[in-house]
Write a protein that holds these residues in place. Structure first.
Motif, PDB file in Angstrom:
ATOM      1  N   LEU A  40       0.814  -1.210   0.000  1.00 12.23           N
ATOM      2  CA  LEU A  40       0.000   0.000   0.000  1.00 12.23           C
ATOM      3  C   LEU A  40       0.851   1.266   0.000  1.00 12.23           C
ATOM      4  CD1 LEU A  40      -2.892  -0.893   2.483  1.00 12.23           C
ATOM      5  CD2 LEU A  40      -2.907  -0.959  -0.018  1.00 12.23           C
ATOM      6  N   PHE A  41       0.386   2.232  -0.772  1.00 11.69           N
ATOM      7  CA  PHE A  41       1.008   3.550  -0.886  1.00 11.69           C
ATOM      8  C   PHE A  41      -0.095   4.547  -0.542  1.00 11.69           C
ATOM      9  CE2 PHE A  41       2.546   7.352  -2.832  1.00 11.69           C
ATOM     10  CZ  PHE A  41       3.910   7.225  -3.065  1.00 11.69           C
ATOM     11  N   LEU A  42       0.067   5.272   0.569  1.00  9.17           N
ATOM     12  CA  LEU A  42      -0.995   6.123   1.098  1.00  9.17           C
ATOM     13  C   LEU A  42      -0.677   7.602   0.909  1.00  9.17           C
ATOM     14  CD1 LEU A  42      -1.640   4.162   4.427  1.00  9.17           C
ATOM     15  CD2 LEU A  42      -2.737   3.845   2.189  1.00  9.17           C
ATOM     16  N   PHE A  43      -1.737   8.419   0.812  1.00  5.69           N
ATOM     17  CA  PHE A  43      -1.603   9.856   0.587  1.00  5.69           C
ATOM     18  C   PHE A  43      -1.840  10.621   1.885  1.00  5.69           C
ATOM     19  CE2 PHE A  43      -4.125   8.532  -3.398  1.00  5.69           C
ATOM     20  CZ  PHE A  43      -2.999   7.973  -3.990  1.00  5.69           C
ATOM     21  N   LYS A  44      -0.884  11.475   2.235  1.00  7.62           N
ATOM     22  CA  LYS A  44      -1.049  12.385   3.371  1.00  7.62           C
ATOM     23  C   LYS A  44      -0.965  13.819   2.865  1.00  7.62           C
ATOM     24  CE  LYS A  44       1.221  14.458   7.299  1.00  7.62           C
ATOM     25  NZ  LYS A  44       1.009  15.794   6.674  1.00  7.62           N
ATOM     26  N   LEU A  45      -1.887  14.656   3.285  1.00  8.57           N
ATOM     27  CA  LEU A  45      -1.859  16.052   2.880  1.00  8.57           C
ATOM     28  C   LEU A  45      -0.764  16.807   3.627  1.00  8.57           C
ATOM     29  CD1 LEU A  45      -5.678  16.869   2.801  1.00  8.57           C
ATOM     30  CD2 LEU A  45      -4.205  16.155   0.903  1.00  8.57           C
ATOM     31  N   HIS A  46      -0.330  17.909   3.026  1.00  6.59           N
ATOM     32  CA  HIS A  46       0.640  18.776   3.695  1.00  6.59           C
ATOM     33  C   HIS A  46       0.060  19.310   5.005  1.00  6.59           C
ATOM     34  CE1 HIS A  46       3.931  19.113   0.822  1.00  6.59           C
ATOM     35  NE2 HIS A  46       3.047  19.158  -0.164  1.00  6.59           N
ATOM     36  N   ALA A  47       0.927  19.532   5.988  1.00  6.47           N
ATOM     37  CA  ALA A  47       0.518  20.159   7.241  1.00  6.47           C
ATOM     38  C   ALA A  47      -0.062  21.541   6.916  1.00  6.47           C
ATOM     39  CB  ALA A  47       1.719  20.279   8.169  1.00  6.47           C
ATOM     40  N   PRO A  48      -1.059  21.994   7.674  1.00  5.81           N
ATOM     41  CA  PRO A  48      -1.536  21.434   8.949  1.00  5.81           C
ATOM     42  C   PRO A  48      -2.586  20.332   8.795  1.00  5.81           C
ATOM     43  CG  PRO A  48      -2.694  23.465   8.502  1.00  5.81           C
ATOM     44  CD  PRO A  48      -1.706  23.289   7.372  1.00  5.81           C
ATOM     45  N   ASN A  49      -2.870  19.904   7.554  1.00  4.54           N
ATOM     46  CA  ASN A  49      -3.837  18.820   7.353  1.00  4.54           C
ATOM     47  C   ASN A  49      -3.135  17.476   7.550  1.00  4.54           C
ATOM     48  OD1 ASN A  49      -6.205  20.371   6.548  1.00  4.54           O
ATOM     49  ND2 ASN A  49      -5.012  20.902   4.735  1.00  4.54           N
ATOM     50  N   ASP A  50      -2.906  17.121   8.793  1.00  2.24           N
ATOM     51  CA  ASP A  50      -2.138  15.919   9.106  1.00  2.24           C
ATOM     52  C   ASP A  50      -3.034  14.683   9.103  1.00  2.24           C
ATOM     53  OD1 ASP A  50       0.359  17.176   9.340  1.00  2.24           O
ATOM     54  OD2 ASP A  50      -0.136  17.862  11.356  1.00  2.24           O
ATOM     55  N   PHE A  51      -3.523  14.374   7.902  1.00  3.42           N
ATOM     56  CA  PHE A  51      -4.416  13.236   7.737  1.00  3.42           C
ATOM     57  C   PHE A  51      -4.005  12.430   6.514  1.00  3.42           C
ATOM     58  CE2 PHE A  51      -6.950  16.379   9.978  1.00  3.42           C
ATOM     59  CZ  PHE A  51      -7.572  15.621  10.966  1.00  3.42           C
ATOM     60  N   ILE A  52      -4.241  11.135   6.598  1.00  3.75           N
ATOM     61  CA  ILE A  52      -4.121  10.257   5.437  1.00  3.75           C
ATOM     62  C   ILE A  52      -5.493  10.217   4.787  1.00  3.75           C
ATOM     63  CG2 ILE A  52      -3.710   7.879   4.690  1.00  3.75           C
ATOM     64  CD1 ILE A  52      -1.767   7.696   7.130  1.00  3.75           C
ATOM     65  N   VAL A  53      -5.538  10.551   3.494  1.00  2.00           N
ATOM     66  CA  VAL A  53      -6.818  10.819   2.837  1.00  2.00           C
ATOM     67  C   VAL A  53      -7.157   9.819   1.732  1.00  2.00           C
ATOM     68  CG1 VAL A  53      -6.705  13.266   3.395  1.00  2.00           C
ATOM     69  CG2 VAL A  53      -5.670  12.445   1.261  1.00  2.00           C
ATOM     70  N   GLY A  54      -6.277   8.874   1.489  1.00  2.00           N
ATOM     71  CA  GLY A  54      -6.519   7.878   0.448  1.00  2.00           C
ATOM     72  C   GLY A  54      -5.240   7.130   0.154  1.00  2.00           C
ATOM     73  N   GLY A  55      -5.224   6.453  -0.983  1.00  2.00           N
ATOM     74  CA  GLY A  55      -4.030   5.701  -1.351  1.00  2.00           C
ATOM     75  C   GLY A  55      -4.283   4.821  -2.549  1.00  2.00           C
ATOM     76  N   GLY A  56      -3.410   3.845  -2.725  1.00  2.00           N
ATOM     77  CA  GLY A  56      -3.531   2.918  -3.836  1.00  2.00           C
ATOM     78  C   GLY A  56      -2.590   1.746  -3.635  1.00  2.00           C
ATOM     79  N   VAL A  57      -2.608   0.838  -4.592  1.00  2.00           N
ATOM     80  CA  VAL A  57      -1.757  -0.348  -4.558  1.00  2.00           C
ATOM     81  C   VAL A  57      -0.538  -0.080  -5.426  1.00  2.00           C
ATOM     82  CG1 VAL A  57      -1.624  -2.815  -5.040  1.00  2.00           C
ATOM     83  CG2 VAL A  57      -3.778  -1.811  -4.237  1.00  2.00           C
ATOM     84  N   PHE A  91     -10.019   7.371  -2.625  1.00  2.00           N
ATOM     85  CA  PHE A  91     -10.019   8.749  -2.135  1.00  2.00           C
ATOM     86  C   PHE A  91     -11.188   8.886  -1.164  1.00  2.00           C
ATOM     87  CE2 PHE A  91      -8.508   8.442  -6.465  1.00  2.00           C
ATOM     88  CZ  PHE A  91      -7.296   9.104  -6.433  1.00  2.00           C
ATOM     89  N   TRP A  92     -10.877   9.146   0.093  1.00  2.00           N
ATOM     90  CA  TRP A  92     -11.913   9.120   1.113  1.00  2.00           C
ATOM     91  C   TRP A  92     -12.538  10.492   1.338  1.00  2.00           C
ATOM     92  CZ3 TRP A  92      -7.540   6.492   4.116  1.00  2.00           C
ATOM     93  CH2 TRP A  92      -7.519   5.123   3.820  1.00  2.00           C
ATOM     94  N   PRO A  93     -13.827  10.515   1.698  1.00  2.00           N
ATOM     95  CA  PRO A  93     -14.450  11.778   2.119  1.00  2.00           C
ATOM     96  C   PRO A  93     -13.874  12.219   3.461  1.00  2.00           C
ATOM     97  CG  PRO A  93     -15.937   9.930   2.494  1.00  2.00           C
ATOM     98  CD  PRO A  93     -14.762   9.378   1.730  1.00  2.00           C
ATOM     99  N   ARG A  94     -14.070  13.466   3.784  1.00  2.00           N
ATOM    100  CA  ARG A  94     -13.445  14.075   4.965  1.00  2.00           C
ATOM    101  C   ARG A  94     -13.686  13.277   6.244  1.00  2.00           C
ATOM    102  NH1 ARG A  94     -11.301  15.303   8.701  1.00  2.00           N
ATOM    103  NH2 ARG A  94     -10.585  17.314   9.523  1.00  2.00           N
ATOM    104  N   GLU A  95     -14.867  12.727   6.403  1.00  2.00           N
ATOM    105  CA  GLU A  95     -15.176  12.033   7.657  1.00  2.00           C
ATOM    106  C   GLU A  95     -14.426  10.706   7.810  1.00  2.00           C
ATOM    107  OE1 GLU A  95     -18.518  11.108   4.681  1.00  2.00           O
ATOM    108  OE2 GLU A  95     -17.326  12.850   5.318  1.00  2.00           O
ATOM    109  N   GLN A  96     -13.783  10.238   6.737  1.00  2.00           N
ATOM    110  CA  GLN A  96     -13.038   8.986   6.820  1.00  2.00           C
ATOM    111  C   GLN A  96     -11.522   9.188   6.858  1.00  2.00           C
ATOM    112  OE1 GLN A  96     -14.365   6.414   3.614  1.00  2.00           O
ATOM    113  NE2 GLN A  96     -16.130   5.726   4.783  1.00  2.00           N
ATOM    114  N   TRP A  97     -11.070  10.408   6.864  1.00  2.00           N
ATOM    115  CA  TRP A  97      -9.633  10.654   6.896  1.00  2.00           C
ATOM    116  C   TRP A  97      -9.027  10.075   8.182  1.00  2.00           C
ATOM    117  CZ3 TRP A  97      -8.911  16.451   5.094  1.00  2.00           C
ATOM    118  CH2 TRP A  97      -9.340  16.555   3.759  1.00  2.00           C
ATOM    119  N   ILE A  98      -7.809   9.571   8.050  1.00  2.00           N
ATOM    120  CA  ILE A  98      -7.126   8.917   9.161  1.00  2.00           C
ATOM    121  C   ILE A  98      -6.063   9.858   9.734  1.00  2.00           C
ATOM    122  CG2 ILE A  98      -5.712   6.942   9.846  1.00  2.00           C
ATOM    123  CD1 ILE A  98      -6.803   5.469   7.375  1.00  2.00           C
ATOM    124  N   PRO A  99      -6.105  10.172  11.008  1.00  2.00           N
ATOM    125  CA  PRO A  99      -5.022  10.984  11.600  1.00  2.00           C
ATOM    126  C   PRO A  99      -3.690  10.247  11.474  1.00  2.00           C
ATOM    127  CG  PRO A  99      -6.917  10.848  13.071  1.00  2.00           C
ATOM    128  CD  PRO A  99      -7.161   9.845  11.983  1.00  2.00           C
TER     129      PRO A  99
END
Length: 305
Positions: free
Chosen positions: A44-61, A121-129
């Protein structure tokens, strides 16, 4: 043990692709001089937004990594690069590298491509800290192992949110030990994987001029063939065209074969007849050889004899 890689990305890249919902994405780096080896195919390769949005928001294989010219990255993936045009991608590369000379359309700088299939790509309520172990001074990303607490936490959080084609069909696998995922290649991933499999050389002529090399499907995608490296050959553009039309094929002893129809139809083709009977080069070690079934299909259903 499997690995996961958490990579930092721009919000604009994520927002565009979350609307497009492509079957694959190119998570590109503006400098194509390093080989990416943080994870293996199927991890898995996951996407994290730049700070201050310190969340993982999606990813892919993760499917493949390659360093290719900008022109090829755009031709292979287009908007799946997370930008709307080639000039925009060029502007971003010049900005990141702080080199205005790259704005000249005559330049073709190398781009680092990390090709991901089955993106989510997850909606905001599913973002992972992000875990606390993801330090603020990390610039590109961080690798986690499933044998460590944070790696296991990320794996379980992703599996809970995403529909992944796990490498086993056992029902218990969903919440069992982390494992690799079957990558389903799209057209862009197929193209770059086949290009690298053949060491960027035409399998027939040995040509190395990259802009005129094509990843050819042995069994056409529209006829049931897959975007799979074993269903591909790297061919010079003219040979690819003749292959698709059935004027050339690969014999059962892996030699280049030219149909008598080429001369009959066009009263020409000496250059290709000079290649008749020459061995067709296979891919590099580590890549699957061309499928014997696919080659037989081409001889039976495409070759003009």
């Amino acid at each position: 043990m499997v690995s996961l890689f958490v990579a930092i990305t721009d919000r604009s890249w994520f927002d565009l692709l979350s609307v497009e919902r492509p079957d694959e994405v190119n998570f590109w780096q503006p400098s194509g001089f390093r080989n990416f080896k943080a994870v293996s195919v199927g991890e898995l390769f996951l996407f994290k937004l730049h700070a201050p949005n310190d969340f993982i928001v999606g990813g892919g294989v993760f499917s493949h990594a390659s360093n290719v010219p900008l022109s090829l990255a755009w031709e292979a993936f287009g908007i799946k690069n997370g930008v709307t045009s080639l000039p925009e991608m060029r502007r971003r590369i010049a900005q990141y590298r702080r080199d205005d000379a790259l704005l000249d359309p005559r330049t073709d700088p190398p781009v680092g491509c990390r090709i991901l299939t089955q993106p989510f790509f997850w909606p905001r309520e599913q973002w992972i800290p992000v875990p606390q172990s993801f330090a603020r001074n990390i610039v590109t990303g961080k690798r986690y192992g499933s044998d460590e607490a944070d790696g296991r936490y990320l794996w379980e959080a992703v599996v809970e949110r995403a529909s992944l084609d796990l490498a086993t069909t056992q029902p218990a696998a969903r919440y069992g030990a982390p494992q690799t995922v079957r990558p389903r290649l799209g057209q862009g991933a197929f193209r770059l994987t086949v290009t690298d499999a053949y060491d960027r050389r035409c399998a027939v002529s040995g040509e190395r001029t990259l802009p005129i090399l094509d990843a050819a499907h042995i069994r056409a995608y529209g006829d049931g063939g897959e975007h799979d490296a074993a269903n591909g050959l790297l061919l010079r553009t003219d040979i690819h065209r003749l292959f698709d039309l059935g004027y050339v094929t690969v014999s059962d002893d892996n030699r280049f074969e030219v149909s008598h129809r080429l001369k009959a139809d066009f009263d020409n083709g000496r250059h290709y007849y000079d290649l008749h009977g020459s061995p067709v080069r296979g891919p590099q070690t580590g890549y699957a050889p061309p499928s014997a079934d696919a080659l037989a299909w081409h001889r039976d259903h495409r070759y003009l004899g």
